[in-house]
Design an enzyme around this catalytic site. Structure first.
Site, mmCIF file in Angstrom:
data_model
loop_
_atom_site.group_PDB
_atom_site.id
_atom_site.type_symbol
_atom_site.label_atom_id
_atom_site.label_comp_id
_atom_site.label_asym_id
_atom_site.label_seq_id
_atom_site.Cartn_x
_atom_site.Cartn_y
_atom_site.Cartn_z
ATOM 1 N N ASN A 1 10.150 4.608 2.975
ATOM 2 C CA ASN A 1 9.947 4.076 4.310
ATOM 3 C C ASN A 1 11.176 3.329 4.798
ATOM 4 O O ASN A 1 12.051 2.949 4.012
ATOM 5 C CB ASN A 1 8.776 3.083 4.286
ATOM 6 N N HIS B 1 10.247 7.257 8.175
ATOM 7 C CA HIS B 1 10.851 7.368 6.849
ATOM 8 C C HIS B 1 12.346 7.652 7.033
ATOM 9 O O HIS B 1 12.756 8.205 8.052
ATOM 10 C CB HIS B 1 10.176 8.475 6.040
ATOM 11 N N ARG C 1 0.825 -1.207 0.000
ATOM 12 C CA ARG C 1 0.000 0.000 0.000
ATOM 13 C C ARG C 1 0.863 1.262 0.000
ATOM 14 O O ARG C 1 0.994 1.950 -0.998
ATOM 15 C CB ARG C 1 -0.948 -0.011 1.218
ATOM 16 N N ASP C 2 1.497 1.552 1.097
ATOM 17 C CA ASP C 2 2.289 2.771 1.215
ATOM 18 C C ASP C 2 3.505 2.723 0.300
ATOM 19 O O ASP C 2 3.956 3.759 -0.197
ATOM 20 C CB ASP C 2 2.724 2.940 2.679
ATOM 21 N N CYS D 1 5.336 9.669 0.023
ATOM 22 C CA CYS D 1 3.995 10.205 0.270
ATOM 23 C C CYS D 1 3.637 11.098 -0.904
ATOM 24 O O CYS D 1 4.357 12.068 -1.172
ATOM 25 C CB CYS D 1 3.949 10.997 1.574
ATOM 26 N N HIS E 1 6.278 4.564 12.669
ATOM 27 C CA HIS E 1 6.341 4.547 11.206
ATOM 28 C C HIS E 1 7.352 5.613 10.776
ATOM 29 O O HIS E 1 7.018 6.799 10.713
ATOM 30 C CB HIS E 1 4.944 4.853 10.641
#
Length: 308
Positions: free
Chosen positions: A259, A219, A24-25, A250, A217
């Site tokens: 990430n 980065h 997803r991300d 993003c 989370h």
């Protein structure tokens, strides 16, 4: 394949749950549309490597994230063991409707920790975003779904600069009060350093949000993701978000690079004797395979070292 030498350190958890966000991300920021069959195989390979929580897609409007327009089709193609959780991101009630139609059992919502990002990402204000979340969460809980709450821009914002700890605590506490079972603290542009991580976790605990509810989370824009993760583990966090191969960014924050790479995280955790259930060799092979599908090398330093 080379493995890290194990040397344990006091004050760390015995086991960490890795919340894999690559499908997803990781993929949402790719310009070229990835075929749905490739996405499904990616998810299957991640599960085969031992990852037990894989965020598969998002039911966001296709206009905003075209890469994830195939969400319903993807879920039909994926057959995972019962032990593997496959949450999806939903932006609002319409997204929840689509998720429920697809038989999803776990969702995530995405909140902003700053005013400007709330406007750019959610077309809302910092306060009004909860008017959108509340009915979505209430309906999801009533349907028996587990709900995770993401908080973005927890440590820095490209438009506003430094973000006050109290502001992030307030947003996170409201998500907890809504009923989110897990709260993921996002360093969306990768600017955090360990002291900030300690301050935010401490602030949340003082506000009554237990560390057992938290995930992190990070980065790796400034190379701090692993250091920040280790700091969070020392503070008692046991859930860490990461993305296979270091995929991701993003689409609404241009300064947000990839990430934390799942392979880099697993290498560190394996070396510390912390259990994850992940087979690093299979995971590296998965990222090598995916990098070929995308036509570019994996950003993960461990993938580069082991597969180079």
């Amino acid at each position: 394949m080379r493995k890290p030498q194990r040397a344990t350190v006091d004050g760390l958890p015995e086991r960490v749950t890795i919340y894999e966000v690559g499908p997803r991300d990781g993929l949402q920021n790719e310009d070229a549309i990835v075929d749905v069959a490739v996405k499904a195989e990616f998810v299957r390979r991640l599960a085969g490597a031992g990852l037990t929580t894989i965020e598969t897609t998002s039911f966001v409007h296709p206009q905003w994230v075209p890469q994830l327009a195939d969400a319903a089709e993807l879920l039909k193609l994926i057959e995972l063991p019962d032990a593997v959780r496959a949450p999806v991101l939903v932006p609002n009630e319409r997204g929840l409707d689509r998720a429920l139609e697809a038989g999803v059992r776990e969702i995530a919502i995405f909140a902003s920790g700053t005013e400007t990002f709330a406007q750019k990402n959610l077309n809302s204000t910092l306060d009004d975003q909860f008017a959108m979340f509340t009915p979505t969460v209430e309906r999801a809980l009533a349907a028996g779904l587990a709900v995770r709450g993401y908080v973005s821009m927890c440590y820095g914002d490209p438009w506003e600069g430094d973000v006050p700890v109290g502001q992030v605590v307030a947003v996170t506490k409201r998500l907890a009060d809504l009923g989110c079972h897990e709260l993921s603290l996002g360093d969306t542009i990768g600017v955090a350093t360990p002291g900030q991580v300690v301050d935010l976790i401490s602030g949340l605990q003082k506000a009554g949000v237990g560390v057992d509810q938290l995930a992190v989370h990070f980065h790796d824009t400034y190379g701090q993701a692993l250091a920040n993760t280790l700091t969070a583990l020392r503070e008692g966090v046991t859930v860490v978000d990461s993305s296979a191969g270091g995929l991701g960014g993003c689409p609404y924050a241009e300064s947000a690079t990839g990430n934390l790479a799942t392979e880099d995280l697993v290498w560190q955790l394996d070396g510390l004797g912390i259990e994850t259930g992940v087979d690093l060799e299979k995971l590296v092979a998965t990222s090598v395979w995916m990098s070929k599908q995308l036509g570019k090398p994996a950003a993960s330093r461990v993938v580069q070292a082991l597969a180079g």
